[in-house]
Design a protein around this motif. Structure first.
Motif, PDB file in Angstrom:
ATOM      1  N   GLY A  53       0.805  -1.214   0.000  1.00  0.00           N
ATOM      2  CA  GLY A  53       0.000   0.000   0.000  1.00  0.00           C
ATOM      3  C   GLY A  53       0.835   1.259   0.000  1.00  0.00           C
ATOM      4  N   SER A  54       2.124   1.137   0.292  1.00  0.00           N
ATOM      5  CA  SER A  54       3.000   2.310   0.239  1.00  0.00           C
ATOM      6  C   SER A  54       3.285   2.620  -1.233  1.00  0.00           C
ATOM      7  CB  SER A  54       4.287   2.063   1.018  1.00  0.00           C
ATOM      8  OG  SER A  54       5.047   1.039   0.415  1.00  0.00           O
ATOM      9  N   PRO A  55       3.702   3.845  -1.535  1.00  0.00           N
ATOM     10  CA  PRO A  55       3.934   4.205  -2.938  1.00  0.00           C
ATOM     11  C   PRO A  55       4.982   3.305  -3.600  1.00  0.00           C
ATOM     12  CG  PRO A  55       4.006   6.161  -1.547  1.00  0.00           C
ATOM     13  CD  PRO A  55       3.942   4.979  -0.638  1.00  0.00           C
ATOM     14  N   MET A  56       4.685   2.940  -4.839  1.00  0.00           N
ATOM     15  CA  MET A  56       5.618   2.133  -5.625  1.00  0.00           C
ATOM     16  C   MET A  56       5.833   2.811  -6.972  1.00  0.00           C
ATOM     17  SD  MET A  56       4.534  -1.813  -4.816  1.00  0.00           S
ATOM     18  CE  MET A  56       6.084  -2.545  -5.318  1.00  0.00           C
ATOM     19  N   VAL A  69      10.541   3.787  -0.840  1.00  0.00           N
ATOM     20  CA  VAL A  69      11.494   3.735   0.261  1.00  0.00           C
ATOM     21  C   VAL A  69      12.708   2.881  -0.109  1.00  0.00           C
ATOM     22  CG1 VAL A  69      11.789   2.906   2.639  1.00  0.00           C
ATOM     23  CG2 VAL A  69       9.704   4.096   1.989  1.00  0.00           C
ATOM     24  N   CYS A  70      12.486   1.799  -0.820  1.00  0.00           N
ATOM     25  CA  CYS A  70      13.574   0.875  -1.170  1.00  0.00           C
ATOM     26  C   CYS A  70      14.558   1.472  -2.169  1.00  0.00           C
ATOM     27  CB  CYS A  70      13.004  -0.425  -1.734  1.00  0.00           C
ATOM     28  SG  CYS A  70      12.070  -1.381  -0.517  1.00  0.00           S
ATOM     29  N   VAL A  71      14.098   2.436  -2.969  1.00  0.00           N
ATOM     30  CA  VAL A  71      14.986   3.034  -3.977  1.00  0.00           C
ATOM     31  C   VAL A  71      15.294   4.499  -3.680  1.00  0.00           C
ATOM     32  CG1 VAL A  71      14.431   1.411  -5.811  1.00  0.00           C
ATOM     33  CG2 VAL A  71      13.028   3.459  -5.529  1.00  0.00           C
ATOM     34  N   GLY A  72      14.907   4.968  -2.494  1.00  0.00           N
ATOM     35  CA  GLY A  72      15.265   6.318  -2.063  1.00  0.00           C
ATOM     36  C   GLY A  72      14.476   7.437  -2.720  1.00  0.00           C
TER      37      GLY A  72
END
Length: 108
Positions: A53-56, A69-72
């Motif tokens: 549900g977090s932005p992708m 978050v994983c790619v900054g």
């Protein structure tokens, strides 16, 4: 004549219940829909976790989806976005072209 007529009629084949069930069963719409839904779930290659549900964001080259978050990423990019793997490929292709171009110039 009765012998030839009986030769044309096939004996029913005995099929184990497990095989007969798989042969004659048509999957329900709900089970097909749930399999499709499970296959379409996005898994972030950076953390190997599903969409929570977090932005992708999708890479504009390979179409893989990553959590911001994983790619900054903190804001949506204004132009195309490429993952590290595709960026490395693009940079590698660009540097190869530059090397070939330099070699061609140095020959003259």
């Amino acid at each position: 004549m009765s012998t030839s007529a009986s030769m044309l009629v096939e004996e029913p084949k005995i099929v184990p219940p497990s095989v007969a069930h798989s042969i004659h069963t048509i999957p329900s719409v709900s089970s097909v829909a749930s399999r499709i839904e499970a296959q379409s779930e996005y898994i972030c290659p950076a953390c190997n976790r599903p969409d929570d549900g977090s932005p992708m964001i999708a890479c504009d080259s390979c179409d893989l989806w990553f959590h911001w978050v994983c790619v900054g990423i903190q804001e949506p990019p204004e132009s195309d976005w490429y993952c590290r793997k595709c960026t490395a490929k693009i940079d590698g292709i660009s540097s190869e072209k530059r090397k070939k171009h330099k070699k061609k110039k140095s020959v003259f």
